[in-house]
Scaffold this motif. Sequence first.
Motif, PDB file in Angstrom:
ATOM      1  N   GLY A   1       0.809  -1.205   0.000  1.00 44.61           N
ATOM      2  CA  GLY A   1       0.000   0.000   0.000  1.00 44.61           C
ATOM      3  C   GLY A   1       0.845   1.258   0.000  1.00 44.61           C
ATOM      4  O   GLY A   1       0.543   2.231  -0.701  1.00 44.61           O
ATOM      5  N   VAL A   2       1.936   1.242   0.763  1.00 47.95           N
ATOM      6  CA  VAL A   2       2.846   2.392   0.785  1.00 47.95           C
ATOM      7  C   VAL A   2       3.461   2.592  -0.595  1.00 47.95           C
ATOM      8  O   VAL A   2       3.494   3.710  -1.122  1.00 47.95           O
ATOM      9  CB  VAL A   2       3.940   2.191   1.843  1.00 47.95           C
ATOM     10  N   ARG A   3       3.964   1.522  -1.200  1.00 54.20           N
ATOM     11  CA  ARG A   3       4.617   1.646  -2.504  1.00 54.20           C
ATOM     12  C   ARG A   3       3.640   2.133  -3.582  1.00 54.20           C
ATOM     13  O   ARG A   3       4.040   2.813  -4.525  1.00 54.20           O
ATOM     14  CB  ARG A   3       5.252   0.324  -2.913  1.00 54.20           C
TER      15      ARG A   3
ATOM     16  N   TYR B   1       1.279  14.981   0.652  1.00 55.90           N
ATOM     17  CA  TYR B   1       1.300  13.516   0.691  1.00 55.90           C
ATOM     18  C   TYR B   1       0.715  13.013   2.014  1.00 55.90           C
ATOM     19  O   TYR B   1      -0.116  12.090   2.042  1.00 55.90           O
ATOM     20  CB  TYR B   1       2.735  13.037   0.518  1.00 55.90           C
ATOM     21  N   SER B   2       1.132  13.597   3.114  1.00 54.73           N
ATOM     22  CA  SER B   2       0.678  13.147   4.434  1.00 54.73           C
ATOM     23  C   SER B   2      -0.829  13.287   4.587  1.00 54.73           C
ATOM     24  O   SER B   2      -1.477  12.451   5.236  1.00 54.73           O
ATOM     25  CB  SER B   2       1.389  13.934   5.532  1.00 54.73           C
ATOM     26  N   ALA B   3      -1.399  14.347   3.995  1.00 54.01           N
ATOM     27  CA  ALA B   3      -2.824  14.605   4.139  1.00 54.01           C
ATOM     28  C   ALA B   3      -3.668  13.965   3.046  1.00 54.01           C
ATOM     29  O   ALA B   3      -4.903  13.982   3.131  1.00 54.01           O
ATOM     30  CB  ALA B   3      -3.072  16.111   4.138  1.00 54.01           C
ATOM     31  N   HIS B   4      -3.037  13.375   2.043  1.00 51.30           N
ATOM     32  CA  HIS B   4      -3.784  12.839   0.904  1.00 51.30           C
ATOM     33  C   HIS B   4      -4.665  11.659   1.357  1.00 51.30           C
ATOM     34  O   HIS B   4      -4.228  10.811   2.141  1.00 51.30           O
ATOM     35  CB  HIS B   4      -2.821  12.372  -0.190  1.00 51.30           C
ATOM     36  N   PRO B   5      -5.886  11.585   0.862  1.00 57.13           N
ATOM     37  CA  PRO B   5      -6.775  10.485   1.268  1.00 57.13           C
ATOM     38  C   PRO B   5      -6.203   9.095   1.019  1.00 57.13           C
ATOM     39  O   PRO B   5      -6.454   8.175   1.813  1.00 57.13           O
ATOM     40  CB  PRO B   5      -8.027  10.726   0.410  1.00 57.13           C
TER      41      PRO B   5
ATOM     42  N   VAL C   1      -2.651   4.247   6.054  1.00 58.58           N
ATOM     43  CA  VAL C   1      -2.312   4.328   7.477  1.00 58.58           C
ATOM     44  C   VAL C   1      -3.448   3.792   8.344  1.00 58.58           C
ATOM     45  O   VAL C   1      -3.234   2.946   9.228  1.00 58.58           O
ATOM     46  CB  VAL C   1      -1.981   5.780   7.864  1.00 58.58           C
ATOM     47  N   GLU C   2      -4.656   4.274   8.100  1.00 58.11           N
ATOM     48  CA  GLU C   2      -5.778   3.958   8.982  1.00 58.11           C
ATOM     49  C   GLU C   2      -6.331   2.551   8.755  1.00 58.11           C
ATOM     50  O   GLU C   2      -6.660   1.846   9.724  1.00 58.11           O
ATOM     51  CB  GLU C   2      -6.887   4.990   8.792  1.00 58.11           C
ATOM     52  N   GLU C   3      -6.451   2.131   7.507  1.00 57.87           N
ATOM     53  CA  GLU C   3      -7.105   0.857   7.211  1.00 57.87           C
ATOM     54  C   GLU C   3      -6.142  -0.330   7.246  1.00 57.87           C
ATOM     55  O   GLU C   3      -6.515  -1.432   7.650  1.00 57.87           O
ATOM     56  CB  GLU C   3      -7.770   0.932   5.839  1.00 57.87           C
ATOM     57  N   LEU C   4      -4.891  -0.105   6.813  1.00 57.71           N
ATOM     58  CA  LEU C   4      -3.938  -1.211   6.756  1.00 57.71           C
ATOM     59  C   LEU C   4      -2.937  -1.190   7.901  1.00 57.71           C
ATOM     60  O   LEU C   4      -2.668  -2.219   8.524  1.00 57.71           O
ATOM     61  CB  LEU C   4      -3.187  -1.182   5.413  1.00 57.71           C
ATOM     62  N   GLY C   5      -2.379  -0.013   8.170  1.00 57.01           N
ATOM     63  CA  GLY C   5      -1.289   0.051   9.128  1.00 57.01           C
ATOM     64  C   GLY C   5      -1.687   0.084  10.581  1.00 57.01           C
ATOM     65  O   GLY C   5      -1.212  -0.717  11.386  1.00 57.01           O
TER      66      GLY C   5
END
Length: 260
Positions: free
Chosen positions: A68-70, A113-117, A123-127
């Motif tokens: 997801g990060v990549r 980038y940090s604020a992008h949906p 972050v919220e759903e996977l991490g």
Amino acid sequence: MACGKTFRFFHSSFSSLRSSLFPSSLHRYPSAAQSFSSAARSTAVEHVVLFKFRDFADQFKIDAVMSGVRSLMSLDVVAHITAGPVLSHRSAAAGFTHLLHGRYRSKDDLAAYSAHPAHVAVVEELGRPILEDILAVDWVADLDGPMAPPPGSAMRLTLAKPKEGAESELKEMLAKAKASALASAPTVGTQVSFGENFSPVRAKGYGVGLLAVFPSLEELDAMDAREKNRVDSLEEKFKPLLESSIVLDFVVPPPSTDDL
């Protein structure tokens, strides 16, 4: 206080700037490595995140976070992003097992980038459900070479936590070390950046970051072999300024069909 072994690896990163990374006679790498260093000098915002996952997290879910990060490389504000498992620890790294490395053209791009949906969703759903801890640092660096290290590049990351009141002196010493290195002919295909962290909230006191990028793991190993048993006055100069340091190695993974 940093243990002697931890500090030696921190010191080795900088002694390599003046010797192994920048020898008096220019070392040549294969043509693929030369293409790594062909880009013009540029300014980049470095973003490094270390991950520690919960004991119950299964590998499938961890891999999903990394994938997801990549996938965020598709965002216009991202100049480079990669993520994956840490190759090896060269200091006490508080259980961090995975690394994210991103580069951005400006602090505004990093903020976007940090604020992008899409980033928030990763972050919220996977991490977040499987993360136990993170450590993140950001700094601005002048780069020689491309913004995006190619797959197979080997990185050595050093994070330094200065003692209280020693931040300015440490930064000044690091600047002098790099300036001394750059006075010699650079090793083709090797890229070095360092700077002072400007995002303290998740940095756990680590105020300085150093990232050395090699064309391959073989070149990183070769540097280690050349530096073995090397004694340098930098060790004694840096030691009084450090509370602790983290040093680890990472190899940029190849693109995966699982990445979006």
